[in-house]
Scaffold this motif. Structure first.
Motif: not given
Length: 283
Positions: A65-89
């Motif tokens: 019951d803990k929040e686990m952060y898994l990756y990061a996203t910069l999201y455009s509310t104008t385009w309604k698509i992500p600009v990028y997602s960043a993650y560790v492989f």
């Protein structure tokens, strides 16, 4: 209250094999998920004039019951698509895929955004129905190494309308090739995957179609930081490999911005000897 939110999630789970993926909009920075960027530094990206973006820390409730952060996203509310997602492989594993897609009903910590106007700032499932486009992952299931990460990729803040033929062929083969390349890294690799918007939208006139997908990777190989850039489709409908510097120059033109720096910060020098002696070549 949080109790009410967790109750809602539980009720939704009763009708789904998958868990419920959540996200947290984190103001003007990625303060809660900087670990997914090389040296905790997000890309240096200033959106074109008139384009609004929001940093999102993608997270999910774990078994405790803990929040686990898994990756990061910069999201455009104008385009309604992500600009990028960043993650560790990390080492790729065979993870069973779940194709139940979610949108951000509420952030991990706050109920803001839940209601009938949920599609105002982001895409929803109905936007893709009969559109002729795939929901193209930026952080793909193939690059996850655990079940929770796999679940968390299936959010529409991590997807953009992608040409089905390109998504299922050239881009898929590229994702597989990246796995083979990054598995030779000395340790975990940093990856940023992005979308360049087209001038058109899918039939609902709201969600912008992706014109190009791009990816940048950086990791230690033989005690040296090395990076690669990719974008596609090129003029032949393929994925082109290029240097990070050349990719950044292309993206500046694609986005019509002055510059973009994908890995803006060199690794810290106060690290073990094998790192202090490395040459930073991820640009």
């Amino acid at each position: 209250t949080r109790f009410t939110m967790r109750h809602l999630v539980f009720l939704l789970l009763l009708s789904s094999v998958c868990f419920f993926a959540l996200s947290e909009v984190v103001g003007n920075n990625f303060s809660k998920c900087k670990e997914f960027f090389l040296n905790t530094a997000p890309p240096d990206f200033t959106p074109p004039w008139g384009v609004s973006v929001k940093p999102i820390c993608q997270c999910i409730w774990d078994d405790n019951d803990k929040e686990m952060y898994l990756y990061a996203t910069l999201y455009s509310t104008t385009w309604k698509i992500p600009v990028y997602s960043a993650y560790v492989f990390r080492e790729s594993k065979s993870i069973g895929r779940c194709d139940v897609w979610y949108f951000v009903v509420f952030p991990c910590m706050r109920p803001k955004g839940y209601g009938t106007n949920i599609g105002t700032n982001q895409a929803v499932n109905r936007d893709y129905e009969k559109s002729g486009y795939d929901k193209g992952h930026l952080y793909p299931v193939l690059h996850t190494d655990n079940h929770l990460s796999m679940l968390a990729t299936s959010t529409l803040t991590n997807a953009a309308p992608q040409n089905p033929d390109f998504n299922r062929n050239a881009w898929l083969r590229h994702e597989e090739a990246v796995i083979e390349d990054l598995e030779s890294c000395d340790e975990a690799a940093y990856v940023v995957t992005g979308v360049v918007p087209d001038t058109k939208t899918i039939p609902n006139k709201k969600v912008t179609v992706s014109k190009y997908y791009w990816r940048a990777t950086c990791c230690l190989k033989n005690s040296q930081y090395t990076g690669k850039g990719y974008y596609g489709p090129d003029n032949n409908g393929k994925v082109e490999e290029l240097t990070i510097k050349d990719l950044q120059n292309k993206l500046s033109g694609f986005y019509q911005i002055q510059k973009i720096e994908i890995f803006p910060s060199i690794p810290p020098l106060n690290q073990p000897a094998k790192i202090t002696k490395t040459t930073y070549t991820c640009n």
